[in-house]
Design an enzyme around this catalytic site. Structure first.
Site, PDB file in Angstrom:
ATOM      1  CB  CYS A  81      -0.924   0.003   1.202  1.00 43.06           C
ATOM      2  SG  CYS A  81      -2.116  -1.338   1.158  1.00 43.06           S
ATOM      3  CB  CYS A  99      12.769   5.495 -11.175  1.00 41.63           C
ATOM      4  SG  CYS A  99      13.770   4.358 -10.203  1.00 41.63           S
TER       5      CYS A  99
END
Lengths: 464, 105
Positions: A223, A417
């Site tokens: 999550c 990234c």
């Protein structure tokens, strides 16, 4: 382990529901209990008997997060007599949109203590037991053995397999749910519980029967990484509570003595409920699906006929859950000369030592929208990979899929990234597309991604 | 017999991202594989990777030519092990669902 003795009569630790039939199920309800539980007791099928079964039950909720908070609220509200909660984490601000048992004023507090204080406000009658640490192979059996039913509200596969294995060996029913991003799943396992190794006839499966091997780590997202919508995980947690209440109030976990006359209680072939939530369409015919799963597997590692799994073994580290859930996968590893640390990149840029260059940021556009390094161009990784593969398959050139300023100059390219993996693969793909011009043009990875940038360069960067 | 089988293929739990972010696909599956055998689930998975998947990462669906661990395959809403797993022969109007197991919470 902190223990708080509540006001229920008859829930004084004398273990499982079978025993409680004599001492707890015949007593009168107190006036408060009568008042507090009246609206659920008048539901057909519940009655006083169902309520007394709940009051005499002991439920363990493992995980006080997005599943555990809503689940615990309904378990406590319904009057389950003893409620144990396991979690080693503390409350963080980013939990609160979904972990509704915590509060802004309790950030920094142990999650178990925060949740129990919330539950006690909701219903002071149950006995609440705090287990303020993570479940481990060493403590799992000692904790689980104190309860009648287990709810898996955790967030990682290693703990999920551990919980299921111990539930098999201790004969405890397990209500398991999971949720990430926009999807949720729910399944009732090992209910009614059957001793390990019994495979003749139809018995209920365990977690391993349904999910034999974990997915490769590369495909697993948490999550924290992928995000999660509060109502999605909340719905699954509430549904878990619903299943647990049903099992305990109707004693579905106790094998019926006389199945011929009993009501239909066939749980041997459980249903996997999946919920898919769509941010850009209304609730549709496939938002919920109920899928028929198989029963206990003969060759199951945990409950099957030749299983060698034991509680002693688990405690001693066999099986190794961490290893089982992190099978190494081939990952891209660039040589050191193609990598630069975030701090070194920043220093060189500040000192004017970097020539004019291109900085590609391969995070998804949602992440990019919260902030980026000055001058960065967003090139979302998933879409880039797809386009690069299309070029490889069908011909075409890098010019079709990248901005002209990236393709038509010799300026060095830096790639960043989120955490430093996608960027390495992007460097490799860009070279494959010929952008390194046979080695003349430098293409570098910023090691550790924006996470490293926050740690090494800009602590105020809004890293999500 | 006709040379294609009309079926619907669904993706859930995040797998839809590999297929253009579309959860439901109508597919006309060749009725037989290249060896002339009736199309089964293994053939379907390979066919989907070659013809329907928009993401190049076929290893997110297949591993050594088999459905990778952590993906459940449901044939008309029942776990495929109740139907014969990869060897199940696709029937007209079947619904095949591929869904990843989730671990978050």
């Amino acid at each position: 382990m902190g223990q708080d003795t509540g006001n229920h009569n008859g829930a004084n630790g004398a273990s499982v529901a079978e025993n409680s039939a004599q001492d707890g199920l015949a007593r009168r309800l107190t006036e408060e209990e009568f008042d507090r539980y009246s609206r659920q007791m008048i539901v057909p099928g519940m009655g006083k008997q169902g309520q007394l079964r709940l009051i005499n039950s002991r439920v363990l909720i493992i995980g006080a997060g997005g599943l555990g908070c809503p689940a615990a609220q309904y378990i406590a509200g319904a009057g389950v007599g003893t409620i144990g909660i396991v979690d080693g984490d503390v409350v963080e601000m980013s939990n609160l949109h979904r972990q509704v048992g915590h509060a802004t004023s309790r950030i920094g507090m142990k999650k178990v203590d925060s949740l129990i204080s919330h539950l006690r406000g909701l219903n002071p009658l149950p006995t609440y037991i705090a287990h303020p640490f993570h479940l481990t192979p060493q403590n799992a059996a000692d904790i689980i053995s104190q309860y009648d039913l287990v709810m898996d509200c955790t967030d990682n596969p290693a703990t999920r397999y551990l919980i299921s294995d111990v539930c098999v060996l201790l004969c405890r029913p397990l209500v398991s749910a999971a949720s990430v991003q926009k999807s949720g799943q729910l399944i009732v396992l090992n209910c009614p519980p059957t001793p390990q190794g019994l495979v003749d006839g139809k018995y209920a499966p365990c977690y391993r029967c349904c999910f034999r091997k974990p997915p490769p780590p590369s495909s697993m997202v948490s999550c924290g990484e992928a995000g999660i919508m509060g109502p999605v995980v909340g719905m699954m947690g509430v549904a878990q509570a619903g299943e647990a209440i049903k099992i305990l109030a109707s004693a579905l976990h106790i094998p019926s003595q006389n199945t011929e006359n009993g009501p239909e209680r066939n749980l041997q072939q459980p249903t996997l409920l999946i919920y898919t939530y769509d941010l850009d369409s209304a609730v549709g015919p496939y938002s919920f699906r109920a899928l028929k799963m198989g029963g206990r597997k003969k060759n199951c590692f945990a409950c099957g006929e030749n299983s060698t799994l034991t509680l002693e073994g688990i405690k001693a580290g066999n099986p190794n859950y961490e290893q089982f859930c992190s099978i190494p996968t081939a990952s891209c590893n660039l040589p050191p000369e193609e990598r630069i640390t975030a701090a070194a990149y920043h220093a060189a840029k500040e000192k004017g030592e970097l020539p004019e260059h291109i900085l590609l940021d391969t995070r998804e556009k949602e992440h990019f929208s919260f902030g980026s390094i000055d001058g960065a161009v967003n090139l979302p990784f998933g879409k880039f990979l797809m386009k690069a593969a299309a070029v490889k398959r069908g011909g075409g050139s890098a010019r079709d899929i990248l901005p002209p300023e990236v393709v038509d100059t010799d300026a060095p390219i830096f790639v960043v990234c989120r955490r430093g993996l996608d960027s390495q693969e992007t460097v490799a793909k860009l070279k494959e597309l010929g952008l390194d011009k046979g080695g003349k043009r430098k293409i570098m990875d910023i090691a550790g991604g924006m996470k490293a940038w926050k740690e090494e360069v800009d602590p105020s960067f809004p890293f999500i | 017999m006709s040379d294609t089988i009309p079926i619907t293929v669904d993706f859930a739990g995040g797998l839809e991202k590999l297929f253009g972010d579309q959860r439901r696909h109508s597919v006309s599956l060749p009725a037989r594989d290249s060896n002339g055998r009736p199309a089964n689930v293994a053939f379907l998975a390979d066919y989907l990777c070659k013809n329907l998947m928009t993401d190049p990462r076929t290893d997110q669906l297949l591993e050594d030519k088999h459905i990778r661990p952590g993906i459940l395959v449901l044939i008309n809403d029942a776990d495929w092990e109740l139907e014969g797993e990869e060897a199940y022969e696709i029937q007209p109007n079947d619904n095949i669902l591929f869904v990843t197991t989730l671990h978050g919470g």
